[in-house]
Design an enzyme around this catalytic site. Structure first.
Site, mmCIF file in Angstrom:
data_model
loop_
_atom_site.group_PDB
_atom_site.id
_atom_site.type_symbol
_atom_site.label_atom_id
_atom_site.label_comp_id
_atom_site.label_asym_id
_atom_site.label_seq_id
_atom_site.Cartn_x
_atom_site.Cartn_y
_atom_site.Cartn_z
ATOM 1 N N ASP A 54 -17.197 -0.910 -11.346
ATOM 2 C CA ASP A 54 -16.447 -1.920 -10.592
ATOM 3 C C ASP A 54 -15.084 -2.093 -11.258
ATOM 4 O OD1 ASP A 54 -15.824 -4.206 -8.852
ATOM 5 O OD2 ASP A 54 -17.975 -4.242 -8.476
ATOM 6 N N HIS A 95 -12.895 -1.552 -5.386
ATOM 7 C CA HIS A 95 -13.561 -1.932 -6.643
ATOM 8 C C HIS A 95 -13.494 -0.773 -7.648
ATOM 9 C CE1 HIS A 95 -15.054 -5.914 -5.581
ATOM 10 N NE2 HIS A 95 -15.493 -5.458 -4.414
ATOM 11 N N GLU A 116 -15.178 -4.274 0.485
ATOM 12 C CA GLU A 116 -13.965 -4.948 0.020
ATOM 13 C C GLU A 116 -12.885 -3.987 -0.470
ATOM 14 O OE1 GLU A 116 -15.847 -9.205 -1.318
ATOM 15 O OE2 GLU A 116 -15.788 -7.647 -2.844
ATOM 16 N N THR A 156 -22.733 -10.402 -11.541
ATOM 17 C CA THR A 156 -22.799 -11.097 -12.832
ATOM 18 C C THR A 156 -21.460 -11.649 -13.336
ATOM 19 O OG1 THR A 156 -22.612 -8.945 -13.938
ATOM 20 C CG2 THR A 156 -24.841 -9.804 -13.568
HETATM 21 C C1 NAG Z 1 -18.886 -9.814 -2.923
HETATM 22 C C2 NAG Z 1 -18.687 -8.456 -3.561
HETATM 23 C C3 NAG Z 1 -19.136 -8.388 -4.988
HETATM 24 C C4 NAG Z 1 -19.131 -9.746 -5.675
HETATM 25 C C5 NAG Z 1 -20.092 -10.643 -4.889
HETATM 26 C C6 NAG Z 1 -20.233 -12.035 -5.438
HETATM 27 C C7 NAG Z 1 -20.564 -7.388 -2.331
HETATM 28 C C8 NAG Z 1 -21.033 -6.192 -1.609
HETATM 29 N N1 NAG Z 1 -19.270 -7.388 -2.764
HETATM 30 O O1 NAG Z 1 -17.667 -10.482 -2.861
HETATM 31 O O2 NAG Z 1 -18.342 -7.472 -5.697
HETATM 32 O O3 NAG Z 1 -19.531 -9.662 -7.003
HETATM 33 O O4 NAG Z 1 -19.807 -10.674 -3.524
HETATM 34 O O5 NAG Z 1 -21.280 -12.743 -4.828
HETATM 35 O O6 NAG Z 1 -21.314 -8.296 -2.534
#
Ligand code: NAG
Length: 529
Positions: free
Chosen positions: A170, A242, A305, A447
Site C-alpha cells: 500500500d 495505493h 481508490e 490497520t
Molecule cells: C478504504 C480503502 C482502504 C482503507 C479502508 C479503511 C478499501 C478497499 N480501500 O478507504 O485502503 O484502509 O477503506 O476502512 O477498503
C-alpha cells in the site's frame, strides 16, 4: 465431571444430542486412523492436545481408540461427520479438509480447564454454506510479525475460515521481498514517520521511522503453515492506486517526475502507477515471484481508490488512451486490469479485485470483492462473475464495535456484533439463478489506527466468531439468541488461546448505536498535497 453442553461455533448443519449418555475421554486419549488421508490431521490434533497438556498419542494398532478417524466416501470436500458413542469419538470424512473440520469441532467441545471430558452421545453432519470464508489483514499501514500471522491463521482455522487475504502492499509500506526489485523493500518498506492519530489538517507526524517486511522464506513458511490448517493465502499486490511505496522505490513507474516518498498520512494519494510498458513489465515480474510463493487460485490486484488526476495530465497515459481507442481514464484503468488478468490467466491463475474494477468495464473472468456496499457485487454476479462480499457496512472490522467514547480510536463507522451476525452474503435483491456466483464473504481489517497485535485481536474477536456462522452455517441454523449463549464458552476458548477480545453484547445494542451514527470515511481521506 458434568457432561459437556455443546456450544459449537460455527453452528453445525445438523446435530442430534443424547445427553443421558456420555463417553469419557481421559488425560491420555489414543488416536487412530484407517486411511492416509487422515494422517496429517491426526498428527495436528495430537500435537495440539499435547501442547495444551493432554497426553494423547497416535497408536495405529489400538483396537479401541478413543478418537478415530474413519474414511467414508461421497462427502463433499469440506464436509465431515462427527459422532460420540460407546466406542468413543468418530470423525468421518472423505478428504483431509473434512477431517480437519471434524477436529475443530472436537476442539470446540473439549474443556479448557481440565484434561478429561464427558462428551454426550451425539451425531453431527456438517458442511459449509460458502466456499470463501475469509479474513483480511492489512500489514502495510502497520506491520505484524510472522509469529502473529501464524496465530491469526490458527484462530481462523479454529473457526473454520479457509481464506486469508494478505494485504501486502500500500502507499505506506511495501511488505513483501521481491528478489528482482530489492528497492521495494530497501526503500518501500520504510516510512520516515507516521501521522499522529487524526491530525490531517494541519498534519502532524510522530517523527519516528517505521518499517518492516517479510522475506520470501518467511512468506513460504506462512503459506505452508496455513496450508496445513486448510487455509489458502490470497496475496494482494495493489495497482494501479495505493502504490506510493512502490513509486518511492522506483520513481520511473510513476507519471510524474518524482521523487516520491512512502506515505506517512492515511487516505488516498493522487500518484499511482503510470500505464507505461515499463510498468506492465515490472508488475508482471513482481506477480511472477508472487505466484511462485502463493499457490492460490486467486491473486488480488487491488484496483480500489485510484484517482485519475495524474493520468488526465500525463502525456503517456493519454497516448495509451488514444492508441487503444479508450473513452476515458476509467477505461484506461479497465485496460490496465485486463492486461494483468491476461497475464495471470496465462499462468493458470484468476484475478480478483475491489469493486472499482467494474468501472470502465470488468475484465472477462475477474472476480469482484464488493466493499463499497453490495451494489458492485450484485452487478458482477448478475454478469456471471464470481463475487466475495465484504461490504463496509457490515464487514469492516476496523470500524467501531462499541461506544466511540470508550473504545480505542478507530477509523470511524459502527459495526456491532449483532450487525455482523445478521449479515447475509446473498443480497435479498439478487435473483436465485445468480446466487451461485457469491463465493462467500470476508471481513477486512485495515490497520491505520491499529498498531499492535493485541489491538488486531481486539478488533477481530468476537466479531469473527459471529462471521464464522455467517459464512459456514445454514441460514436456518443461525439464531442470535443461541449465539449469544454460546459466547460464554467461546470467551473461555479464546482465553485459553490467549486472545485479546472485546466483550460485545449487550453494550453496543443497548446504546442504540446504528449505522446512522457512522462517521463519514471521506473525512479521513483527504488527498495530501
Ligand atoms: C478504504 C480503502 C482502504 C482503507 C479502508 C479503511 C478499501 C478497499 N480501500 O478507504 O485502503 O484502509 O477503506 O476502512 O477498503
Amino acid at each position: 465431571p458434568e457432561t459437556i453442553q455443546p456450544n459449537i461455533v460455527p453452528e453445525p448443519q445438523s446435530m442430534v444430542i443424547d445427553d443421558d449418555q456420555a463417553y469419557t475421554i481421559t488425560e491420555a486419549p489414543i488416536l487412530a486412523y484407517d486411511d492416509d488421508k487422515a494422517i496429517l490431521t491426526a498428527e495436528f490434533l495430537n500435537e495440539y492436545l499435547n501442547s495444551v497438556g493432554w497426553k494423547s498419542q497416535i497408536a495405529q494398532n489400538e483396537e479401541q481408540p478413543n478418537i478415530s478417524f474413519e474414511l467414508i466416501n461421497g462427502l463433499e470436500a469440506e464436509a465431515y461427520h462427527f459422532s460420540v458413542d460407546d466406542n468413543g469419538v468418530h470423525i468421518q470424512a472423505s478428504t483431509e479438509k473434512g477431517f480437519f473440520y471434524g477436529v475443530q469441532t472436537l476442539l470446540q467441545l473439549l474443556p479448557t480447564d481440565s484434561h478429561s471430558a464427558n462428551l454426550p452421545f451425539m451425531a453431527i453432519e456438517d458442511a459449509p454454506r460458502f466456499k470463501w470464508r475469509g479474513l483480511h489483514l492489512d500489514v502495510s499501514r502497520h506491520f505484524f510479525p510472522v509469529e502473529f500471522i501464524k496465530k491469526y491463521i490458527d484462530l481462523m482455522a479454529f473457526y473454520k475460515f479457509n481464506t486469508f487475504h494478505w494485504h501486502l502492499t500500500d502507499d505506506q509500506g511495501w511488505r513483501i521481498e521481491i528478489k528482482q526489485y530489492p528497492k521495494l523493500t530497501e526503500v518501500g518498506s520504510q516510512r520516515k514517520e507516521t501521522m499522529v492519530e487524526k491530525n490531517f489538517n494541519p498534519y502532524k507526524g510522530d517523527a519516528k521511522p517505521y518499517g518492516g517486511f517479510y522475506t520470501q522464506e518467511e512468506i513460504k513458511e506462512v503459506v505452508a503453515y496455513a496450508e496445513a490448517r486448510q487455509v489458502t493465502v490470497v496475496p494482494e499486490i495493489e495497482m494501479p492506486g495505493h502504490a506510493l511505496a512502490a513509486l518511492a522505490a522506483y520513481p520511473e513507474l510513476g507519471c510524474g517526475p518524482g521523487p516520491y516518498e512512502v506515505g506517512t498520512i492515511w487516505g488516498v494519494y493522487d500518484d499511482i502507477f503510470c500505464p507505461k510498458e515499463e510498468t506492465f513489465a515490472f508488475l508482471e515480474n513482481v506477480l511472477t515471484e508472487v505466484m511462485d510463493l502463493f499457490p492460490s487460485k486467486y491473486i488480488h490486484v487491488g484496483g480500489d481508490e485510484a484517482p485519475k488526476t495524474v493520468w488526465k495530465k500525463s502525456a503517456v497515459a493519454q497516448r495509451v488512451i488514444r492508441r487503444e481507442g479508450l473513452k476515458d481514464e476509467f477505461e484506461l484503468q479497465s485496460y490496465f486490469i485486463q492486461r494483468m488478468e491476461k497475464f495471470l490467466n496465462a499462468n493458470g491463475r484468476q484475478l480478483i479485485g475491489w469493486d472499482e474494477i467494474l468501472e470502465g468495464g470488468l475484465a472477462p473472468g475477474a472476480a469482484v470483492m464488493s466493499w463499497r456496499g453490495e451494489a458492485g457485487g450484485i452487478e458482477a454476479a448478475e454478469a456471471e462473475h464470481n463475487v466475495v462480499m465484504t461490504p463496509n457496512g457490515s464487514m469492516y472490522f476496523d470500524y467501531y464495535q462499541g461506544n466511540p467514547e470508550t473504545e480505542p480510536l478507530a477509523i470511524g463507522g459502527m459495526i456491532t456484533l449483532d450487525k455482523v451476525y445478521n449479515y447475509d452474503p446473498i443480497p435479498a435483491e439478487l435473483d436465485e439463478a445468480h446466487h451461485k456466483y457469491i463465493l462467500g464473504a470476508q471481513a477486512n481489517l485495515w490497520t491505520e489506527y491499529i498498531k499492535t497485535a493485541d489491538h488486531v485481536e481486539y478488533m477481530i474477536y468476537p466479531r469473527a466468531v459471529a462471521l464464522s456462522e455467517v459464512v459456514w452455517s445454514q441460514p436456518e441454523q443461525r439464531d442470535w439468541e443461541r449465539f449469544q449463549q454460546k459466547l460464554t464458552k467461546q470467551y473461555q476458548l479464546l482465553d485459553a488461546r490467549d486472545v485479546n477480545y472485546h466483550v460485545s453484547p449487550p453494550e453496543g445494542l443497548s446504546m442504540g448505536l446504528t449505522l446512522e451514527n457512522e462517521v463519514s470515511l471521506s473525512l479521513s481521506s483527504p488527498y495530501p498535497n
